[in-house]
Design an enzyme around this catalytic site. Structure first.
Site, PDB file in Angstrom:
ATOM      1  N   ASP A  43     -22.176  28.916  -5.942  1.00  9.16           N
ATOM      2  CA  ASP A  43     -21.471  28.471  -4.732  1.00  9.16           C
ATOM      3  C   ASP A  43     -20.101  27.960  -5.129  1.00  9.16           C
ATOM      4  O   ASP A  43     -19.786  27.823  -6.325  1.00  9.16           O
ATOM      5  CB  ASP A  43     -22.262  27.388  -4.016  1.00  9.16           C
ATOM      6  CG  ASP A  43     -21.982  27.356  -2.514  1.00  9.16           C
ATOM      7  OD1 ASP A  43     -21.095  28.102  -2.065  1.00  9.16           O
ATOM      8  OD2 ASP A  43     -22.647  26.587  -1.803  1.00  9.16           O
ATOM      9  N   LYS A  96     -29.166  29.361   5.757  1.00 12.01           N
ATOM     10  CA  LYS A  96     -28.890  27.936   5.921  1.00 12.01           C
ATOM     11  C   LYS A  96     -28.051  27.733   7.169  1.00 12.01           C
ATOM     12  O   LYS A  96     -27.124  28.498   7.436  1.00 12.01           O
ATOM     13  CB  LYS A  96     -28.126  27.382   4.705  1.00 12.01           C
ATOM     14  CG  LYS A  96     -27.768  25.913   4.813  1.00 12.01           C
ATOM     15  CD  LYS A  96     -26.894  25.462   3.639  1.00 12.01           C
ATOM     16  CE  LYS A  96     -25.470  25.941   3.794  1.00 12.01           C
ATOM     17  NZ  LYS A  96     -24.576  25.370   2.757  1.00 12.01           N
ATOM     18  N   GLY A  99       0.790  -1.224   0.000  1.00  8.08           N
ATOM     19  CA  GLY A  99       0.000   0.000   0.000  1.00  8.08           C
ATOM     20  C   GLY A  99       0.821   1.273   0.000  1.00  8.08           C
ATOM     21  O   GLY A  99       0.271   2.368  -0.178  1.00  8.08           O
ATOM     22  N   GLU A 100       2.137   1.154   0.219  1.00  7.75           N
ATOM     23  CA  GLU A 100       2.987   2.336   0.144  1.00  7.75           C
ATOM     24  C   GLU A 100       3.259   2.689  -1.325  1.00  7.75           C
ATOM     25  O   GLU A 100       2.929   1.925  -2.233  1.00  7.75           O
ATOM     26  CB  GLU A 100       4.286   2.093   0.906  1.00  7.75           C
ATOM     27  CG  GLU A 100       4.073   1.920   2.400  1.00  7.75           C
ATOM     28  CD  GLU A 100       5.382   1.766   3.159  1.00  7.75           C
ATOM     29  OE1 GLU A 100       6.462   1.744   2.503  1.00  7.75           O
ATOM     30  OE2 GLU A 100       5.337   1.656   4.398  1.00  7.75           O
ATOM     31  N   ASP A 102     -26.301  30.563   0.969  1.00  7.71           N
ATOM     32  CA  ASP A 102     -26.195  30.831   2.406  1.00  7.71           C
ATOM     33  C   ASP A 102     -25.497  32.157   2.606  1.00  7.71           C
ATOM     34  O   ASP A 102     -24.909  32.728   1.672  1.00  7.71           O
ATOM     35  CB  ASP A 102     -25.466  29.706   3.150  1.00  7.71           C
ATOM     36  CG  ASP A 102     -24.087  29.406   2.570  1.00  7.71           C
ATOM     37  OD1 ASP A 102     -23.370  30.370   2.218  1.00  7.71           O
ATOM     38  OD2 ASP A 102     -23.735  28.226   2.450  1.00  7.71           O
ATOM     39  N   HIS A 161     -12.884  27.458  -0.152  1.00  6.33           N
ATOM     40  CA  HIS A 161     -14.161  27.611   0.555  1.00  6.33           C
ATOM     41  C   HIS A 161     -14.212  28.941   1.309  1.00  6.33           C
ATOM     42  O   HIS A 161     -15.238  29.617   1.317  1.00  6.33           O
ATOM     43  CB  HIS A 161     -14.359  26.444   1.519  1.00  6.33           C
ATOM     44  CG  HIS A 161     -15.688  26.434   2.185  1.00  6.33           C
ATOM     45  ND1 HIS A 161     -16.860  26.222   1.494  1.00  6.33           N
ATOM     46  CD2 HIS A 161     -16.044  26.623   3.493  1.00  6.33           C
ATOM     47  CE1 HIS A 161     -17.895  26.279   2.335  1.00  6.33           C
ATOM     48  NE2 HIS A 161     -17.425  26.516   3.548  1.00  6.33           N
ATOM     49  N   ARG A 192     -13.125  23.216   4.038  1.00  7.26           N
ATOM     50  CA  ARG A 192     -14.353  23.572   4.755  1.00  7.26           C
ATOM     51  C   ARG A 192     -14.178  23.590   6.270  1.00  7.26           C
ATOM     52  O   ARG A 192     -15.051  24.094   6.983  1.00  7.26           O
ATOM     53  CB  ARG A 192     -15.474  22.596   4.371  1.00  7.26           C
ATOM     54  CG  ARG A 192     -16.027  22.856   2.979  1.00  7.26           C
ATOM     55  CD  ARG A 192     -17.089  21.842   2.596  1.00  7.26           C
ATOM     56  NE  ARG A 192     -16.490  20.570   2.174  1.00  7.26           N
ATOM     57  CZ  ARG A 192     -17.198  19.525   1.749  1.00  7.26           C
ATOM     58  NH1 ARG A 192     -18.522  19.599   1.705  1.00  7.26           N
ATOM     59  NH2 ARG A 192     -16.585  18.415   1.373  1.00  7.26           N
TER      60      ARG A 192
END
Length: 522
Positions: free
Chosen positions: A415, A390, A224-225, A361, A320, A286
Site C-alpha cells: 500500500d 474495504k 508562534g510565528e 483495497d 495516494h 487522501r
C-alpha cells in the site's frame, strides 16, 4: 612579489594572490612559464608564433590559452585555447571577445590580469576561489605573460589556468571540469536545502549527490510565528527544498506546509531561477475528491498554495492517487515510487518459493499491480495477485470479500501508507486464514498514527517494511519486537534531483534494477 595591499582596490576584490615571483603551485603552469622564458630570450616578450604549448598539454591536459589585444586595447579576442577556459568562462570560440564570455565576472578577472601584464610588461601569477551559493567550489590559479609581435609592445597575452575542486568532491569535479555549461544554474549544480525534521533525510540525499546542504536560518518567535531564509545567494540557481509534510510531536502537517511555502516564496524573492519542492510525503493526498456533499478537495487546494508562492516543480513519492496528484498541479510534477526498493528487498526472502502480491483495497489495485509486475520481472517467473474489499466511512472500515490465491505462498501486502494499521491487520488476518505461509506488509510511508498498535498486535504479520520518507518516531520499540524494517529512499530522491537538474529521465530512473544500480553515499 606584489602584495594585495599594494595593488588597486579592484584587484583586491578579484584576487586572493597576485605576484610576479613566477612560482605557480601547479606543475603545468610552471612548465608553461618556463617555456615562455626560454622563448623570450633578450626581447621584451616572445612572439605569439614562437609559443608551442602542445607538448605541455599532451602531458598535463588543456591548460594554456592566448588572447590578442584588441584595437585601442579595449577588449581581447581569443586566439587559441578555448578548451582550457571552458570551466572558467564557458564555451568560447576563436575570435570571440573576452567580455562576450558567458561568465562575465571571471572575464573581468582575466581582463584585469591582462591589463596588469600590459602595464608592467612582466608575467603575473594570481589566485582566487570560485564561490557559488555560499560554497567554495574550486581554487583557481592563473598565469598571464606578455607576447609581442615586434618586440616593443604587448600585442597578445599567453595564459594558463589550473582549477582544483575544493575537497574530494567527485560531483563538483564532474560538473566543473568535465561538463562545463554556459549558464550559472547549470555550471554549479543544484542548490539543496532541507527544513526542520527533514534535515537528516536531506543530509542522506546530499551524501548520495556528494553535495553539502546549503545553509539556512529557521527562527521561531515567542508568539508562534516563524521565518526561514537562505543564508547563501540563490540568484539564478536551480534550488531544491526537501521537506516531508507529515505530522510529528513538534509540528503538524499544517505547520510544515506553511513553513515550506514561506521558504519557497523567500527563495523566489531572492531571484532563484527555479525552485523545486522535494516532498517525500505529501500531506492531504487522501482527500482528492468529494465523497460526501460539500466535501473539500484538499489535494487541489494544496496544489494552488504551492503555485501561489511560485513553485516550479513538485517531486513526491507514492502519492495516494497519482492521477489526482498530477491533475491538481499546473506546475511540473514528478512522481516517484518505491517498487524497485521493495522488490530488491524481498527477492532474497522469496528465494524459490511461490509468492503473491495483495492489495488491501480495490483503490490500490493499480499500485499493487505495478509492484507485482516489477517483482515478477526481477524474479523471472509468475507472481500471483489478489485483493480484499474495504469500505471506509465515518472512520469505520468494513468489507469481507477476499480474492486471490495465497495458500502455501509468501504474501506481500502493498500500500502507499500505513496509518493506524487496522487495514493491514485485517488483510493479514484474512491472508493467514486462506493459508498464507508468511506475510509481509509493505508501505512507502509509515505514519503509524497513535503507534499503530493494531498492526503490532496482529500475530499473522511476520514483518512490516516501510521507507524512511517518514521517520518512525511514534513507535514503541517494545511493541514492534524487531518486526519493523526501514529502507533508505534517499538515493532515489538524489537521483531524481540530479536528473531534473541535468535534464535526465525520471521514467528511466523508475525502471532501473535498484539492486544493480545502488551506488552508495559518498
Amino acid at each position: 612579489m606584489t602584495m594585495l595591499a599594494e595593488v588597486p582596490p579592484p584587484l583586491k576584490r578579484l584576487f586572493e594572490r597576485l605576484d610576479f615571483a613566477l612560482q605557480p603551485k601547479r606543475q603545468a603552469l610552471t612548465l608553461l612559464l618556463s617555456h615562455w622564458a626560454n622563448r623570450r630570450g633578450s626581447a621584451i616578450a616572445p612572439r605569439p608564433e614562437d609559443i608551442d604549448f602542445a607538448p605541455i598539454e599532451e602531458q598535463e591536459g588543456p591548460v594554456a590559452f592566448t588572447y590578442r589585444v584588441g584595437d585601442k586595447g579595449r577588449d581581447y579576442s581569443l586566439m587559441s585555447g578555448g578548451k582550457a577556459l571552458e570551466p572558467l568562462l564557458g564555451s568560447c570560440e576563436p575570435g570571440s571577445g573576452l567580455m562576450d564570455a558567458p561568465h562575465p565576472r571571471n572575464a573581468v578577472r582575466l581582463r584585469r590580469l591582462f591589463e596588469t601584464v600590459r602595464r608592467t610588461g612582466e608575467p603575473v601569477v594570481a589566485e582566487f576561489t570560485l564561490t557559488e551559493h555560499g560554497l567554495d567550489v574550486a581554487r583557481v590559479e592563473i598565469v598571464a605573460a606578455p607576447l609581442s609581435d615586434q618586440g616593443s609592445n604587448v600585442d597578445a597575452i599567453l595564459g594558463g589556468v589550473a582549477i582544483r575542486p575544493v575537497g574530494e568532491s567527485r560531483y563538483l569535479q564532474r560538473l566543473h571540469l568535465e561538463h562545463p555549461h554556459p549558464s550559472r544554474r547549470e555550471a554549479f549544480g543544484p542548490v539543496v536545502f532541507a527544513l526542520g525534521a527533514s534535515r537528516a533525510f536531506g543530509e542522506r540525499v546530499g551524501r548520495y549527490l556528494d553535495l553539502p546542504l546549503a545553509s539556512l536560518e529557521e527562527r521561531d518567535f515567542e508568539d508562534g510565528e516563524h521565518k526561514t531564509r537562505p543564508l547563501v545567494s540563490v540568484r539564478g540557481c536551480d534550488v531544491y527544498v526537501i521537506h516531508s509534510l507529515h505530522g510529528d510531536r513538534m509540528q503538524s502537517p499544517n505547520d510544515k506546509l506553511c513553513r515550506l511555502l514561506f521558504f519557497i516564496g523567500a527563495l523566489k524573492d531572492a531571484a532563484a531561477a527555479h525552485v523545486t519542492a522535494v516532498v517525500p510525503y505529501l500531506c492531504y493526498g487522501r482527500k482528492d475528491r468529494q465523497t460526501k456533499a460539500r466535501d473539500p478537495v484538499t489535494t487541489r487546494y494544496v496544489a494552488e498554495l504551492f503555485e501561489a508562492v511560485g513553485t516550479d516543480r513538485v517531486i513526491t513519492m507514492e502519492a495516494h492517487n497519482v492521477a489526482a496528484y498530477q491533475n491538481a498541479f499546473r506546475c511540473d510534477t514528478e512522481h516517484l515510487d518505491a517498487n524497485g526498493l521493495f522488490a530488491s528487498y524481498f527477492l532474497p526472502k522469496i528465494g524459490g518459493e511461490l509468492v503473491a502480491v495483495i492489495s488491501p483495497d480495490l483503490g490500490g489495485a493499480k499500485r499493487a499491480e505495478a509492484f507485482r509486475e516489477r517483482l515478477e520481472k526481477m524474479l523471472g517467473r509468475p507472481v500471483s495477485k489478489g485483493f480484499i474489499d474495504k469500505h471506509r466511512s465515518m472512520g469505520q472500515v468494513t468489507g469481507e470479500i477476499f480474492a486471490g490465491e495465497v495458500d502455501g505462498r509468501i504474501v506481500i501486502v502493498i500500500d502507499d501508507l500505513i496509518s493506524t494499521g487496522t487495514t493491514m491487520a485485517r488483510v493479514a488476518t484474512a491472508c493467514r486464514a486462506h493459508g498464507a505461509k508468511r506475510i509481509y506488509v509493505a508501505a512507502t510511508h509509515g505514519l503509524f498514527t497513535g503507534g499503530a498498535e493494531a498492526l503490532w498486535r496482529e500475530p499473522a504479520i511476520d514483518e512490516v517494511v516501510v521507507t524512511d520518507t517518514i521517520p518512525p518516531m511514534q513507535i514503541d520499540p517494545a511493541i514492534v519486537r524487531n518486526r519493523l524494517v526501514v529502507i533508505d529512499a534517499a538515493e532515489i530522491f538524489a537521483e531524481a534531483i540530479e536528473r531534473c537538474h541535468d535534464g535526465g529521465s525520471i521514467t528511466e530512473l523508475l525502471t532501473i534494477d535498484t539492486a544493480e544500480s545502488h551506488r552508495g553515499p559518498h
